[in-house]
Each structure stands twice: as structure tokens, then as C-alpha cells.
Write a protein that holds these residues in place. Structure first.
Motif, PDB file in Angstrom:
ATOM      1  N   LYS A   8       0.801  -1.042   0.195  1.00  0.00           N
ATOM      2  CA  LYS A   8      -0.059  -0.150   0.045  1.00  0.00           C
ATOM      3  C   LYS A   8       0.725   1.179  -0.131  1.00  0.00           C
ATOM      4  CE  LYS A   8      -2.910   2.469   3.315  1.00  0.00           C
ATOM      5  NZ  LYS A   8      -3.460   2.320   4.600  1.00  0.00           N
ATOM      6  N   GLY A   9       1.986   1.251   0.664  1.00  0.00           N
ATOM      7  CA  GLY A   9       2.776   2.460   0.802  1.00  0.00           C
ATOM      8  C   GLY A   9       3.537   2.641  -0.576  1.00  0.00           C
ATOM      9  N   ALA A  10       3.969   1.516  -1.209  1.00  0.00           N
ATOM     10  CA  ALA A  10       4.636   1.746  -2.297  1.00  0.00           C
ATOM     11  C   ALA A  10       3.711   2.492  -3.390  1.00  0.00           C
ATOM     12  CB  ALA A  10       5.206   0.495  -2.953  1.00  0.00           C
ATOM     13  N   VAL A  11       2.446   1.764  -3.239  1.00  0.00           N
ATOM     14  CA  VAL A  11       1.212   2.550  -4.403  1.00  0.00           C
ATOM     15  C   VAL A  11       1.278   3.905  -3.906  1.00  0.00           C
ATOM     16  CG1 VAL A  11      -0.827   2.450  -5.064  1.00  0.00           C
ATOM     17  CG2 VAL A  11       0.137   0.251  -4.837  1.00  0.00           C
ATOM     18  N   LYS A  12       1.018   4.349  -2.464  1.00  0.00           N
ATOM     19  CA  LYS A  12       0.747   5.786  -2.532  1.00  0.00           C
ATOM     20  C   LYS A  12       1.913   6.561  -2.853  1.00  0.00           C
ATOM     21  CE  LYS A  12      -2.226   6.033   1.377  1.00  0.00           C
ATOM     22  NZ  LYS A  12      -2.118   6.539   3.005  1.00  0.00           N
ATOM     23  N   GLU A  13       3.269   6.023  -2.448  1.00  0.00           N
ATOM     24  CA  GLU A  13       4.560   6.738  -2.627  1.00  0.00           C
ATOM     25  C   GLU A  13       4.525   6.799  -4.241  1.00  0.00           C
ATOM     26  OE1 GLU A  13       9.242   6.669  -1.834  1.00  0.00           O
ATOM     27  OE2 GLU A  13       8.019   4.717  -1.499  1.00  0.00           O
ATOM     28  N   GLY A  14       4.266   5.912  -5.138  1.00  0.00           N
ATOM     29  CA  GLY A  14       4.239   6.036  -6.474  1.00  0.00           C
ATOM     30  C   GLY A  14       3.246   7.138  -7.185  1.00  0.00           C
ATOM     31  N   VAL A  15       2.039   7.326  -6.566  1.00  0.00           N
ATOM     32  CA  VAL A  15       1.022   8.153  -7.074  1.00  0.00           C
ATOM     33  C   VAL A  15       1.273   9.271  -6.431  1.00  0.00           C
ATOM     34  CG1 VAL A  15      -1.527   8.817  -6.442  1.00  0.00           C
ATOM     35  CG2 VAL A  15      -0.950   6.272  -6.803  1.00  0.00           C
ATOM     36  N   GLY A  16       1.751   9.409  -5.469  1.00  0.00           N
ATOM     37  CA  GLY A  16       2.484  10.943  -4.952  1.00  0.00           C
ATOM     38  C   GLY A  16       3.407  11.346  -5.727  1.00  0.00           C
ATOM     39  N   LYS A  17       4.449  10.589  -6.376  1.00  0.00           N
ATOM     40  CA  LYS A  17       5.625  10.932  -7.374  1.00  0.00           C
ATOM     41  C   LYS A  17       4.950  11.307  -8.651  1.00  0.00           C
ATOM     42  CE  LYS A  17       9.362   8.471  -5.492  1.00  0.00           C
ATOM     43  NZ  LYS A  17      10.154   7.231  -5.852  1.00  0.00           N
ATOM     44  N   VAL A  18       3.927  10.674  -9.210  1.00  0.00           N
ATOM     45  CA  VAL A  18       3.478  11.080 -10.284  1.00  0.00           C
ATOM     46  C   VAL A  18       2.524  12.088 -10.396  1.00  0.00           C
ATOM     47  CG1 VAL A  18       1.714   9.979 -12.062  1.00  0.00           C
ATOM     48  CG2 VAL A  18       3.291   8.627 -11.072  1.00  0.00           C
ATOM     49  N   THR A  19       1.822  12.498  -9.091  1.00  0.00           N
ATOM     50  CA  THR A  19       1.039  13.553  -9.145  1.00  0.00           C
ATOM     51  C   THR A  19       1.753  14.829  -8.549  1.00  0.00           C
ATOM     52  OG1 THR A  19       0.180  12.767  -6.889  1.00  0.00           O
ATOM     53  CG2 THR A  19      -1.121  12.185  -8.884  1.00  0.00           C
ATOM     54  N   GLY A  20       2.862  14.672  -7.964  1.00  0.00           N
ATOM     55  CA  GLY A  20       3.336  15.837  -7.288  1.00  0.00           C
ATOM     56  C   GLY A  20       3.164  16.105  -6.018  1.00  0.00           C
ATOM     57  N   ASP A  21       2.253  15.202  -5.214  1.00  0.00           N
ATOM     58  CA  ASP A  21       1.755  15.256  -4.064  1.00  0.00           C
ATOM     59  C   ASP A  21       2.928  15.019  -3.047  1.00  0.00           C
ATOM     60  OD1 ASP A  21       0.158  15.479  -1.852  1.00  0.00           O
ATOM     61  OD2 ASP A  21      -1.297  14.420  -2.607  1.00  0.00           O
ATOM     62  N   THR A  22       3.638  15.698  -2.518  1.00  0.00           N
ATOM     63  CA  THR A  22       4.367  15.376  -1.604  1.00  0.00           C
ATOM     64  C   THR A  22       3.959  14.662  -0.157  1.00  0.00           C
ATOM     65  OG1 THR A  22       4.761  17.752  -0.779  1.00  0.00           O
ATOM     66  CG2 THR A  22       6.196  16.889  -2.317  1.00  0.00           C
ATOM     67  N   SER A  23       2.707  15.115   0.149  1.00  0.00           N
ATOM     68  CA  SER A  23       2.331  14.710   1.521  1.00  0.00           C
ATOM     69  C   SER A  23       1.930  13.229   1.323  1.00  0.00           C
ATOM     70  CB  SER A  23       1.171  15.448   2.054  1.00  0.00           C
ATOM     71  OG  SER A  23       0.060  15.202   0.886  1.00  0.00           O
ATOM     72  N   MET A  24       1.477  12.628  -0.107  1.00  0.00           N
ATOM     73  CA  MET A  24       1.012  11.449  -0.023  1.00  0.00           C
ATOM     74  C   MET A  24       2.448  10.792  -0.409  1.00  0.00           C
ATOM     75  SD  MET A  24      -1.388   9.799  -3.202  1.00  0.00           S
ATOM     76  CE  MET A  24      -2.753  10.370  -2.596  1.00  0.00           C
ATOM     77  N   GLN A  25       3.425  11.075  -0.827  1.00  0.00           N
ATOM     78  CA  GLN A  25       4.787  10.511  -0.892  1.00  0.00           C
ATOM     79  C   GLN A  25       4.978  10.049   0.466  1.00  0.00           C
ATOM     80  OE1 GLN A  25       6.994  13.382  -3.269  1.00  0.00           O
ATOM     81  NE2 GLN A  25       7.547  11.552  -4.419  1.00  0.00           N
ATOM     82  N   VAL A  26       5.190  10.835   1.406  1.00  0.00           N
ATOM     83  CA  VAL A  26       5.518  10.973   2.808  1.00  0.00           C
ATOM     84  C   VAL A  26       4.748   9.981   3.334  1.00  0.00           C
ATOM     85  CG1 VAL A  26       5.683  12.101   5.107  1.00  0.00           C
ATOM     86  CG2 VAL A  26       6.566  13.314   3.034  1.00  0.00           C
ATOM     87  N   GLU A  27       3.168   9.840   3.237  1.00  0.00           N
ATOM     88  CA  GLU A  27       2.459   8.863   3.782  1.00  0.00           C
ATOM     89  C   GLU A  27       2.914   7.373   3.375  1.00  0.00           C
ATOM     90  OE1 GLU A  27      -1.905   9.459   3.279  1.00  0.00           O
ATOM     91  OE2 GLU A  27      -1.474  11.742   3.758  1.00  0.00           O
ATOM     92  N   GLY A  28       3.175   7.322   2.148  1.00  0.00           N
ATOM     93  CA  GLY A  28       3.351   6.060   1.286  1.00  0.00           C
ATOM     94  C   GLY A  28       4.967   5.662   1.994  1.00  0.00           C
ATOM     95  N   LYS A  29       5.931   6.406   2.459  1.00  0.00           N
ATOM     96  CA  LYS A  29       7.072   6.186   2.893  1.00  0.00           C
ATOM     97  C   LYS A  29       6.710   5.425   4.505  1.00  0.00           C
ATOM     98  CE  LYS A  29      10.220   8.637   0.231  1.00  0.00           C
ATOM     99  NZ  LYS A  29      11.138   9.721   0.009  1.00  0.00           N
ATOM    100  N   ALA A  30       5.768   6.247   5.010  1.00  0.00           N
ATOM    101  CA  ALA A  30       5.553   6.006   6.578  1.00  0.00           C
ATOM    102  C   ALA A  30       4.923   4.693   6.429  1.00  0.00           C
ATOM    103  CB  ALA A  30       4.765   7.015   6.958  1.00  0.00           C
TER     104      ALA A  30
END
Length: 58
Positions: free
Chosen positions: A14-36
Motif C-alpha cells: 500500500k505504501g509503495a502504491v501511495k508513494e508512486g502515486v504521490g510522485k506521479v501527481t507531485g503530491d509530496t504529502s502522499m509520498q510521505v504517507e507512502g514512505k511511512a
């Protein structure tokens, strides 16, 4: 296999998907959530592995 390991693997995915979506959309908070989520998943996986090892040694 311990339930913590299964839950941990799910959180890592789930985190990997969130992080990937965050990177694609430029949403840094989603990237951070994914890493967490990935980090939490790794911890759960390690806890489950320790439980499995303790159970197997008995």
C-alpha cells in the motif's frame, strides 16, 4: 506465517502504491504517507518474523 507478517506485507505494498502515486501527481504529502506506510510494514514484518522464529524454536 504470523498475521503481523501478512499485515506488514500489505502495508508495504500500500505504501509503495501511495508513494508512486504521490510522485506521479507531485503530491509530496502522499509520498510521505507512502514512505511511512512502507516503514510501518517493514516493522510489522520484522515483528512477525521474530514471532515465527520464536514459535519454531519451541
Amino acid at each position: 506465517m504470523d498475521k503481523d507478517r501478512i499485515e506488514g506485507a500489505g502495508k508495504q505494498a500500500k505504501g509503495a502504491v501511495k508513494e508512486g502515486v504521490g510522485k506521479v501527481t507531485g503530491d509530496t504529502s502522499m509520498q510521505v504517507e507512502g514512505k511511512a506506510d512502507k516503514a510501518e510494514g517493514k516493522v510489522l514484518n520484522a515483528v512477525g518474523g521474530a514471532k515465527d522464529k520464536a514459535r519454531d524454536s519451541d
